[in-house]
Design an enzyme around this catalytic site. Sequence first.
Site, PDB file in Angstrom:
ATOM      1  N   GLY A 144      30.254  43.101  18.905  1.00 33.39           N
ATOM      2  CA  GLY A 144      31.310  42.000  18.592  1.00 33.39           C
ATOM      3  C   GLY A 144      31.756  42.254  17.342  1.00 33.39           C
ATOM      4  O   GLY A 144      31.163  43.023  16.461  1.00 33.39           O
ATOM      5  N   CYS A 167      24.677  46.994  19.218  1.00 31.71           N
ATOM      6  CA  CYS A 167      25.514  46.941  17.667  1.00 31.71           C
ATOM      7  C   CYS A 167      25.291  45.343  17.284  1.00 31.71           C
ATOM      8  O   CYS A 167      24.290  45.187  16.957  1.00 31.71           O
ATOM      9  CB  CYS A 167      26.954  47.218  18.189  1.00 31.71           C
ATOM     10  SG  CYS A 167      27.877  47.754  16.560  1.00 31.71           S
ATOM     11  N   TYR A 168      26.466  44.480  17.467  1.00 29.74           N
ATOM     12  CA  TYR A 168      26.097  43.274  17.063  1.00 29.74           C
ATOM     13  C   TYR A 168      24.922  42.547  17.564  1.00 29.74           C
ATOM     14  O   TYR A 168      24.148  41.983  16.891  1.00 29.74           O
ATOM     15  CB  TYR A 168      27.416  42.085  17.246  1.00 29.74           C
ATOM     16  CG  TYR A 168      27.285  40.993  16.808  1.00 29.74           C
ATOM     17  CD1 TYR A 168      27.454  40.652  15.527  1.00 29.74           C
ATOM     18  CD2 TYR A 168      26.942  39.907  17.666  1.00 29.74           C
ATOM     19  CE1 TYR A 168      27.614  39.313  14.742  1.00 29.74           C
ATOM     20  CE2 TYR A 168      27.006  38.609  17.272  1.00 29.74           C
ATOM     21  CZ  TYR A 168      27.234  38.254  15.966  1.00 29.74           C
ATOM     22  OH  TYR A 168      27.241  37.109  15.357  1.00 29.74           O
ATOM     23  N   HIS A 202      27.232  52.192  20.878  1.00 29.72           N
ATOM     24  CA  HIS A 202      27.427  51.718  22.266  1.00 29.72           C
ATOM     25  C   HIS A 202      27.334  52.536  23.318  1.00 29.72           C
ATOM     26  O   HIS A 202      28.060  53.611  23.541  1.00 29.72           O
ATOM     27  CB  HIS A 202      29.136  51.420  22.008  1.00 29.72           C
ATOM     28  CG  HIS A 202      29.440  50.322  20.932  1.00 29.72           C
ATOM     29  ND1 HIS A 202      29.464  49.091  21.562  1.00 29.72           N
ATOM     30  CD2 HIS A 202      29.455  50.246  19.777  1.00 29.72           C
ATOM     31  CE1 HIS A 202      29.974  48.099  20.456  1.00 29.72           C
ATOM     32  NE2 HIS A 202      30.021  48.915  19.260  1.00 29.72           N
ATOM     33  N   GLU A 259      27.694  51.851  26.467  1.00 32.16           N
ATOM     34  CA  GLU A 259      28.722  51.701  27.347  1.00 32.16           C
ATOM     35  C   GLU A 259      29.955  52.612  27.527  1.00 32.16           C
ATOM     36  O   GLU A 259      30.741  52.746  28.563  1.00 32.16           O
ATOM     37  CB  GLU A 259      28.937  50.236  27.466  1.00 32.16           C
ATOM     38  CG  GLU A 259      29.878  49.805  26.232  1.00 32.16           C
ATOM     39  CD  GLU A 259      29.050  49.387  25.211  1.00 32.16           C
ATOM     40  OE1 GLU A 259      28.045  49.869  24.866  1.00 32.16           O
ATOM     41  OE2 GLU A 259      29.479  48.570  24.423  1.00 32.16           O
ATOM     42  N   GLY A 301      52.036  48.921  43.536  1.00 33.76           N
ATOM     43  CA  GLY A 301      50.945  49.563  42.714  1.00 33.76           C
ATOM     44  C   GLY A 301      49.726  49.229  43.476  1.00 33.76           C
ATOM     45  O   GLY A 301      49.576  48.513  44.581  1.00 33.76           O
ATOM     46  N   VAL A 302      48.604  50.122  42.937  1.00 33.98           N
ATOM     47  CA  VAL A 302      47.421  49.991  43.721  1.00 33.98           C
ATOM     48  C   VAL A 302      46.917  48.766  43.629  1.00 33.98           C
ATOM     49  O   VAL A 302      46.308  48.113  44.645  1.00 33.98           O
ATOM     50  CB  VAL A 302      46.329  50.926  42.974  1.00 33.98           C
ATOM     51  CG1 VAL A 302      45.023  50.904  43.722  1.00 33.98           C
ATOM     52  CG2 VAL A 302      46.994  52.377  42.949  1.00 33.98           C
ATOM     53  N   ASP A 303      46.895  47.818  42.509  1.00 36.44           N
ATOM     54  CA  ASP A 303      46.174  46.736  42.247  1.00 36.44           C
ATOM     55  C   ASP A 303      46.643  45.628  43.293  1.00 36.44           C
ATOM     56  O   ASP A 303      45.898  45.079  44.022  1.00 36.44           O
ATOM     57  CB  ASP A 303      46.406  46.028  40.875  1.00 36.44           C
ATOM     58  CG  ASP A 303      46.015  47.194  39.753  1.00 36.44           C
ATOM     59  OD1 ASP A 303      45.246  48.097  40.185  1.00 36.44           O
ATOM     60  OD2 ASP A 303      46.523  46.878  38.728  1.00 36.44           O
ATOM     61  N   SER A 304      48.088  45.350  43.152  1.00 36.61           N
ATOM     62  CA  SER A 304      48.674  44.137  44.132  1.00 36.61           C
ATOM     63  C   SER A 304      48.520  44.788  45.620  1.00 36.61           C
ATOM     64  O   SER A 304      48.323  43.656  46.540  1.00 36.61           O
ATOM     65  CB  SER A 304      49.779  43.843  43.631  1.00 36.61           C
ATOM     66  OG  SER A 304      50.759  45.082  43.968  1.00 36.61           O
ATOM     67  N   SER A 305      48.424  45.944  45.982  1.00 38.72           N
ATOM     68  CA  SER A 305      48.181  46.418  47.228  1.00 38.72           C
ATOM     69  C   SER A 305      46.883  46.208  47.609  1.00 38.72           C
ATOM     70  O   SER A 305      46.660  45.591  48.669  1.00 38.72           O
ATOM     71  CB  SER A 305      48.677  47.940  47.449  1.00 38.72           C
ATOM     72  OG  SER A 305      50.002  48.051  47.046  1.00 38.72           O
ATOM     73  N   LYS A 338      40.233  49.801  36.995  1.00 32.62           N
ATOM     74  CA  LYS A 338      40.965  50.247  38.135  1.00 32.62           C
ATOM     75  C   LYS A 338      40.225  51.629  38.852  1.00 32.62           C
ATOM     76  O   LYS A 338      40.727  51.451  40.223  1.00 32.62           O
ATOM     77  CB  LYS A 338      42.139  51.022  37.051  1.00 32.62           C
ATOM     78  CG  LYS A 338      43.201  51.807  37.859  1.00 32.62           C
ATOM     79  CD  LYS A 338      44.119  50.771  37.937  1.00 32.62           C
ATOM     80  CE  LYS A 338      45.530  51.234  38.551  1.00 32.62           C
ATOM     81  NZ  LYS A 338      46.468  49.916  38.429  1.00 32.62           N
TER      82      LYS A 338
END
Length: 511
Positions: free
Chosen positions: A55, A82-83, A169, A171, A225-229, A367
């Site tokens: 953070g 970290c934090y 980090h 991640e 696009g991919v997301d809305s499809s 994504k």
Amino acid sequence: MKHVPIVVLDFGSQYTQIIARKLREAGVYSEIVPYSESIEDIKARTPKGIILSGGPASVYAKDSYHPDKEIFELGLPILGICYGMQLISQYFGGSVIAADHHEYGKAKLNFEKQSDIFRDTTDGQTVWMSHGDRVETIPEGFEKIATSENSPYAAIADLDRLVYAFQFHPEVYHSVEGAKLLKNFAKYICGCESTWNMGSFAKEQIKKIQDQVGDKKVLCGVSGGVDSSVVATLLAEAIGDQLIPVFVDNGLLRANEREQVEAMFKARGVPLITVDATEQFLSKLAGVTDPETKRKIIGETFIKVFDEEAKKHDGIEFLAQGTLYTDVIESVSVKGPSKTIKSHHNVGGLPDWMTFDLIEPLREIFKDEVRLLGLELGIPKDMIGRHPFPGPGLAIRIMGDVNKPDLELLRKADVIMLDVLRATGYYDKTWQAFTVLLNVKSVGVMGDNRTYDNTVCVRIVEATDGMTATFAHIPHDILETISRRIINEVDGINRVVYDISSKPPATIEWE
Ligand code: XMP
């Protein structure tokens, strides 16, 4: 409340969702909750372990963020990042100070003591540091389990109480074996099993949509696009013809995009409604140059257009969007106190005057996970492989005022660049490729004549989730072809530059 193997407390790091995402890759479901979540709510999830995120705050600052202290007394394994490490040190009686300088970048992690958290990972592995404060003395009962050149306490642990803390980090992408460290924490320290997968996610979301929608209708904005499809496909599976898919031509699309989207939905037998709102968008954007103002105008206009369309149908109570986690984290604080980078066009909820409820099944995933979900739902591969294209479209790729002649100019350059990239096989190798029209004119020479024309910037990046990205190392001869073709074929452009910045500290889009 359902069982959640790992609870992640969010202290506002830009990277918190990546923690959850790396755990999903390991087949472990987790939930991110605000740092201030009550101990009762945390316990109700019956977790096997807790992760404290990074953070932007300092643990010793007056208004810093602290969790309910009882989390440290539950007897559960804890990992602080970290934090989160600094919170652990402070709580258990160590001390934290401001480092002489902000440590930012790659470091080598040298093991001091073998631990299950390092199992099957390499001594000397590269990790990513990004911190201003550091632990000065470690609490009693803790020992250092790894160091780095600049961090004597790169990793510490109380091996009896199963409390671990990393200064780096794990991640982020640059921590080469970081995903494995998180997996080790979940698997060996917390005892979680790998049971989560995209199939279970799809089933869960379909059930959730059915419960939420009942017999009402849902308007779903699609962009091609991919997301809305993927969202439209999930909804079609969940509620069939209660779905009303709407495609808005906002005048900010790329060349032939509208025709391509219409053809794609037609081929899948989905009755798409196209609304031509070009004038509505362009008139509102005229003369506007500030990136955030552009984004806000576009977001609001989308909502208005959808509202007008919804009024034409009975029984619509919901609006579905393909909002992704990357859109959310950079726009508003999702669960905790993270900082705003850009206002993504579809984030921030709906205005008070709108009575719809939002359905955003992709809000917490990335994504590349959406692509996996799409494949799981049977969407064709070429559709899934399309590069991301932002909702605000070409408006955020034209620096300054957005107008029709500039949109045309940019479209022409964009088509050429994509054509070269496809022909050379680099389209499928890269995350995103586009051109930006800079508000910069420069002097050139064409034949015997002086030109004073526009500059286009080519931006091609590699990424896995869009949260971080590096500029793509495209061979120079391909860049040369792109440049030569754009300058020769597009009247009004006499200079092409290549963007060699990575994210961070730049972002992928220019606005
Ligand atoms: P940035 O520029 O923030 O972009 O590094 C990260 C990814 O998000 C896309 N992007 C958007 N997508 N609405 C979207 O749907 C938006 O407002 C938006 N802004 C950026 C960007 O293209 C990249 O893939």
